[in-house]
Design a protein around this motif. Structure first.
Motif, short mmCIF file in Angstrom:
data_model
loop_
_atom_site.label_atom_id
_atom_site.label_comp_id
_atom_site.label_asym_id
_atom_site.label_seq_id
_atom_site.Cartn_x
_atom_site.Cartn_y
_atom_site.Cartn_z
N LYS A 57 0.73 -1.32 0.11
CA LYS A 57 -0.07 0.15 -0.08
C LYS A 57 0.85 1.33 0.08
CE LYS A 57 -3.99 -1.99 2.13
NZ LYS A 57 -5.03 -1.79 3.45
N ALA A 58 2.04 1.27 0.55
CA ALA A 58 2.81 2.62 0.66
C ALA A 58 4.41 1.99 0.04
CB ALA A 58 2.86 3.00 2.10
N PRO A 59 4.68 1.72 -0.89
CA PRO A 59 5.98 0.95 -1.63
C PRO A 59 6.99 2.23 -1.31
CG PRO A 59 4.54 1.54 -3.29
CD PRO A 59 3.59 1.66 -2.16
N ALA A 60 6.64 3.56 -1.38
CA ALA A 60 7.79 4.57 -1.25
C ALA A 60 8.13 4.94 0.20
CB ALA A 60 7.11 5.78 -2.02
N ASN A 61 7.28 4.54 1.09
CA ASN A 61 7.64 4.61 2.56
C ASN A 61 8.10 3.48 3.29
OD1 ASN A 61 5.34 6.61 1.54
ND2 ASN A 61 5.91 7.24 3.54
N ILE A 62 8.03 2.30 2.63
CA ILE A 62 8.64 1.20 3.43
C ILE A 62 9.82 0.63 2.71
CG2 ILE A 62 7.88 -1.38 4.04
CD1 ILE A 62 6.11 0.79 5.16
N PHE A 63 11.05 0.65 3.41
CA PHE A 63 12.22 0.65 2.66
C PHE A 63 12.85 -0.74 3.04
CE2 PHE A 63 11.52 4.82 3.86
CZ PHE A 63 11.94 5.50 2.73
N ASN A 64 13.08 -1.59 2.06
CA ASN A 64 13.88 -2.94 2.28
C ASN A 64 14.73 -2.96 1.08
OD1 ASN A 64 11.86 -3.36 0.22
ND2 ASN A 64 11.23 -5.61 0.78
N TYR A 65 15.77 -3.94 0.88
CA TYR A 65 16.73 -4.37 0.10
C TYR A 65 17.51 -2.82 -0.13
CZ TYR A 65 14.48 -8.57 -1.09
OH TYR A 65 13.81 -9.89 -1.10
N PHE A 66 17.58 -2.00 0.75
CA PHE A 66 18.25 -0.74 0.63
C PHE A 66 19.74 -1.05 0.72
CE2 PHE A 66 16.47 -0.91 4.91
CZ PHE A 66 17.50 -1.01 5.81
N SER A 67 20.17 -2.04 0.91
CA SER A 67 21.65 -2.43 1.22
C SER A 67 22.23 -2.20 -0.32
CB SER A 67 22.06 -3.95 1.69
OG SER A 67 21.43 -4.64 0.80
N GLU A 68 21.56 -2.31 -1.24
CA GLU A 68 22.01 -2.28 -2.67
C GLU A 68 22.49 -0.72 -2.98
OE1 GLU A 68 22.52 -4.83 -4.46
OE2 GLU A 68 20.90 -6.49 -3.62
N PHE A 69 21.75 0.20 -2.30
CA PHE A 69 22.28 1.46 -2.50
C PHE A 69 23.48 2.05 -1.53
CE2 PHE A 69 17.69 0.88 -3.33
CZ PHE A 69 17.68 1.37 -4.64
N LEU A 70 23.94 0.98 -0.73
CA LEU A 70 24.69 1.62 0.40
C LEU A 70 26.10 2.03 -0.43
CD1 LEU A 70 25.25 1.69 3.58
CD2 LEU A 70 26.21 -0.50 3.14
N GLY A 71 26.58 3.18 0.00
CA GLY A 71 27.83 3.64 -0.46
C GLY A 71 27.96 3.95 -2.10
N ARG A 72 26.66 4.11 -2.73
CA ARG A 72 26.61 4.29 -4.08
C ARG A 72 26.27 5.76 -4.39
NH1 ARG A 72 27.20 -0.54 -7.07
NH2 ARG A 72 26.68 -2.34 -5.90
N ARG A 73 26.74 6.29 -5.21
CA ARG A 73 26.41 7.50 -5.83
C ARG A 73 25.25 7.55 -6.58
NH1 ARG A 73 30.07 11.59 -5.14
NH2 ARG A 73 32.28 11.07 -4.63
N HIS A 74 24.78 8.51 -6.54
CA HIS A 74 23.24 8.62 -7.16
C HIS A 74 23.28 8.47 -8.60
CE1 HIS A 74 19.97 11.40 -9.15
NE2 HIS A 74 19.27 10.54 -8.27
N ASN A 75 24.24 8.93 -9.34
CA ASN A 75 24.47 8.73 -10.82
C ASN A 75 25.19 7.38 -11.21
OD1 ASN A 75 26.94 9.24 -9.97
ND2 ASN A 75 27.32 11.02 -11.35
N ASP A 76 25.26 6.45 -10.21
CA ASP A 76 25.78 5.15 -10.56
C ASP A 76 24.91 4.22 -11.47
OD1 ASP A 76 26.71 2.42 -10.27
OD2 ASP A 76 27.56 2.79 -8.48
N SER A 77 25.38 3.79 -12.43
CA SER A 77 24.57 3.14 -13.41
C SER A 77 23.91 1.79 -12.88
CB SER A 77 25.52 2.63 -14.75
OG SER A 77 26.50 1.83 -14.17
N GLN A 88 11.64 -1.14 -8.61
CA GLN A 88 11.76 -0.31 -7.15
C GLN A 88 10.92 1.12 -7.31
OE1 GLN A 88 12.55 -1.50 -4.40
NE2 GLN A 88 13.89 -3.33 -4.85
N SER A 89 10.05 1.18 -6.46
CA SER A 89 9.36 2.51 -6.58
C SER A 89 9.82 3.78 -5.77
CB SER A 89 7.80 2.40 -6.34
OG SER A 89 7.75 1.71 -4.76
N TYR A 90 10.93 3.55 -5.23
CA TYR A 90 11.51 4.41 -4.43
C TYR A 90 11.60 5.94 -5.27
CZ TYR A 90 12.59 0.65 -1.40
OH TYR A 90 12.50 -0.27 -0.53
N ASN A 91 11.54 7.24 -4.45
CA ASN A 91 11.65 8.48 -5.17
C ASN A 91 13.16 8.84 -4.58
OD1 ASN A 91 11.75 11.01 -6.01
ND2 ASN A 91 10.15 11.80 -4.85
N ILE A 92 14.02 8.76 -5.39
CA ILE A 92 15.57 9.03 -4.81
C ILE A 92 16.09 10.09 -5.51
CG2 ILE A 92 15.83 6.56 -4.60
CD1 ILE A 92 17.64 6.88 -6.88
#
Length: 234
Positions: A57-77, A88-92
């Protein structure tokens, strides 16, 4: 001290104190494996299974699998490909200072932002509270196992998250090396011996080739076993 095994999807925790064997800690469902999830929806902060139940119901507010983003830059391919491949429906967006990833969402009718490090600090706070409920002892130190492929930035991000949660970081070690240390306890290796250790996680399989060798010293004209030497070959 807590020993924390951080996976992609779950975490496990042990506790130890002087003179006592370590024990696996249980969550509120009496399980030793807990979902690595944090949720901030409306005016409520939830974790683990409680948060995961709100994901649809709230995919942008529930954070899982966020280890994939750890230490990475926003423009990382990798980030772009991961968001597309796994829907992934996150607004980053990019953090103005570090160019690392920030999650944008609505919480308590306000626009909010959280970095990956801040999400991990919330998880460490939750782990600390779970541990103290289970052991009835204040937890101050944490030893964390991480994937073998984590680079310096990712390791530093974990250290920063521990610091934010007001725990002391006793150490960080790769999961496969931790398994090797446990394996060689009370074993003697007459010659250099090689083993392959497989770590089968929910998202990755990690494989390490490791050598073990027992080291001896001469004491009082006797050869004495002083412990095992462990080398990660590949």
């Amino acid at each position: 001290m807590m020993g924390i095994d951080l996976g992609t999807e779950y975490f496990k925790v042990t506790a130890t104190k002087p003179g006592k064997p370590f024990m696996m800690l249980e969550n509120l469902l009496s399980k030793t494996k807990t979902e690595l999830v944090a949720g901030l929806k409306e005016d409520e902060i939830t974790y683990a299974y409680d948060a995961l139940a709100k994901k649809a119901k709230a995919p942008a507010n529930i954070f899982n699998y966020f280890s994939e983003f750890l230490g990475r830059r926003h423009n990382d391919s990798f980030v772009k490909e991961y968001m597309e491949d796994f829907f992934q429906s996150y607004n980053i967006s990019a953090d103005n200072e570090t160019e690392t990833i920030t999650f944008n969402f609505k919480f308590n009718n306000k626009d909010e932002q959280l970095s990956v490090v801040e999400l991990y600090s919330m998880i460490f706070d939750y782990i600390k509270s779970l541990s103290e409920k289970f052991t009835k002892i204040e937890m101050t130190d944490a030893f964390v196992t991480i994937p073998s492929f984590f680079d310096y930035q990712q390791r530093q991000a974990i250290a920063d998250a521990i610091k934010i949660s007001k725990l002391r970081l006793a150490g960080v070690v790769s999961e496969n090396l931790a398994a090797a240390v446990q394996f060689q306890l009370k074993k003697v290796f007459d010659n250099e011996t090689f083993y392959i250790i497989y770590n089968m996680g929910s998202s990755y399989t990690q494989v390490s080739l490791i050598s073990f060798k027992t080291i001896y010293e001469m004491k009082n004209n006797k050869s004495v076993d002083i412990g095992n030497e462990i080398k990660i070959i590949a």
